[in-house]
Design an enzyme around this catalytic site. Structure first.
Site, PDB file in Angstrom:
ATOM      1  N   ASP A 171       0.819  -1.212   0.000  1.00 56.31           N
ATOM      2  CA  ASP A 171       0.000   0.000   0.000  1.00 56.31           C
ATOM      3  C   ASP A 171       0.855   1.265   0.000  1.00 56.31           C
ATOM      4  OD1 ASP A 171      -2.134  -1.691   0.059  1.00 56.31           O
ATOM      5  OD2 ASP A 171      -2.655  -1.332   2.157  1.00 56.31           O
ATOM      6  N   GLY A 172       2.057   1.179   0.550  1.00 58.79           N
ATOM      7  CA  GLY A 172       2.933   2.349   0.602  1.00 58.79           C
ATOM      8  C   GLY A 172       3.305   2.888  -0.763  1.00 58.79           C
ATOM      9  N   ASP A 232      -3.343  11.397  23.238  1.00 60.08           N
ATOM     10  CA  ASP A 232      -2.106  11.223  22.470  1.00 60.08           C
ATOM     11  C   ASP A 232      -2.133  11.992  21.163  1.00 60.08           C
ATOM     12  OD1 ASP A 232      -0.931   9.709  24.377  1.00 60.08           O
ATOM     13  OD2 ASP A 232      -1.084   7.788  23.336  1.00 60.08           O
ATOM     14  N   ASN A 288      -4.280   9.131   2.807  1.00 59.52           N
ATOM     15  CA  ASN A 288      -4.769   8.390   3.978  1.00 59.52           C
ATOM     16  C   ASN A 288      -5.193   9.305   5.118  1.00 59.52           C
ATOM     17  OD1 ASN A 288      -4.888   5.734   3.246  1.00 59.52           O
ATOM     18  ND2 ASN A 288      -3.024   5.095   4.296  1.00 59.52           N
TER      19      ASN A 288
END
Length: 373
Positions: free
Chosen positions: A129-130, A244, A214
């Site tokens: 996917d990268g 966070d 994304n």
């Protein structure tokens, strides 16, 4: 700029031309404002002549598929093949004498230095996917159609199997294939200086990745304190995120970091922006989905004890200080991703194969004797 953001809640109408030669096949029978996902088809204004091949760097398992594909494209399809310069830096490629004649035909480019946006007709990705996320980052406006082969570890966004690449690539070149328009986020970071506010875009300090496929992630970085950021929607403060951090994602990104943080999975054809807190210090902070047409802004709260950090599809990570702002809207420039079957079937296949969605051992059938008890 001819592609101004639509103020409608449905978000901007995406451009329907992809690179120099590809466009959406018009459906004369369509009567709905929102087109049926299964009817989205790719066609060519002119036959495609150039292709960008993106290969995952330093992966020995991809060397043979890469070489086979490039030989097929140059010698059988007479295509002009673009590759990134650092791909040819691999000694296993540059040192292969039998591959030398093909290398001589390559057109090379360097990321952030060479503009290839109007020279590439379509893109082929080899990896996980990268590689699709990387392809998106190379094109800050109109993106050529992307065909992604599953040769990586996950493959949620890469539906094609390389075993039958010749027939599949031939079909793409001939046109009239199913595509899915993956919306992107347009991100603008403004840094506040003592003199005046200046944009990071095109500054010597670094180039901001403006188009995000994304997600945009704002987190507390190395600090041990809670992240404390204000979230505005169309100019109105809607909440302060204490935890966070926060993820702002596209529907495509809903199955990435966002799903790990508890968000729902949304089909890429749904016009929406997702806001997902990361480990919020609150029992009632649920992930939310807002219309694609809104404008989000994130700033450090006045009471924040520390700075925050922002990243774009996991890249270009940088620090956000008091007075800085991150503005996020739906982009007019989607990524036209070529489907193996169609947008709906491909998505459910990925949910099943990659994330094992709703996999459970089936309950046993009760016999008539057992029912009596």
């Amino acid at each position: 700029n001819n592609h101004l953001r639509n103020q409608s809640l449905h978000g901007p109408s995406p451009v329907t031309t992809f690179g120099p030669k590809a466009c959406m096949l018009q459906n004369p029978h369509a009567v709905m404002h929102i087109q049926d996902p299964a009817s989205q088809r790719l066609t060519w204004n002119k036959p495609p002549k150039s292709v960008l091949v993106i290969k995952k760097i330093q992966d020995a398992s991809l060397l043979q598929p890469f070489k086979e594909l490039c030989v097929f494209l140059t010698e059988q399809k007479n295509m002009i093949v673009y590759v990134e310069s650092k791909v040819l830096a691999d000694t296993a490629i540059a040192g292969d004498e039998s591959f030398g004649a093909v290398i001589q035909k390559f057109c090379t480019f360097r990321e952030d230095l060479d503009d290839i946006s109007n020279r590439v007709d379509f893109i082929i990705c080899l990896g996980g996917d990268g590689t699709l996320l990387y392809a998106s980052s190379l094109f800050q406006e109109s993106v050529p159609p992307v065909m992604a082969f599953h040769l990586g570890s996950l493959g949620f966004l890469t539906p094609f199997n390389f075993d039958t690449y010749q027939s599949q690539v031939t079909q793409i070149i001939e046109g009239n294939t199913a595509i899915i328009l993956r919306s992107r986020l347009r991100v603008r970071v403004v840094k506040e200086s003592r003199e005046k506010k200046v944009s990071l875009v095109n500054m010597a300090l670094g180039v901001l990745v403006q188009q995000v496929l994304n997600e945009v992630v704002v987190d507390r970085g190395p600090s041990s304190y809670l992240s404390n950021v204000d979230l505005f929607l169309d100019g109105h403060l809607i909440t302060t995120v204490q935890g966070d951090g926060v993820i702002v994602s596209t529907p495509t990104g809903s199955t990435a970091y966002a799903v790990a943080a508890g968000a729902s999975m949304i089909h890429p054809n749904v016009p929406a922006i997702m806001i997902t807190p990361i480990c919020p210090h609150s029992l009632s902070f649920r992930p939310i989905v807002v219309p694609a047409g809104v404008e989000l802004k994130i700033m450090l709260s006045r009471d924040a004890r520390n700075t925050a950090w922002v990243s774009f599809d996991g890249r270009k990570r940088q620090e956000i200080c008091h007075g800085d702002s991150i503005t996020i809207t739906t982009s007019c420039f989607p990524v036209p991703s070529i489907c193996f079957r169609d947008p709906v079937n491909d998505w459910f296949e990925s949910l099943s194969q990659c994330l094992h969605w709703n996999v459970r051992k089936k309950q046993n059938y009760l016999s008539s004797e057992e029912e009596e008890f």
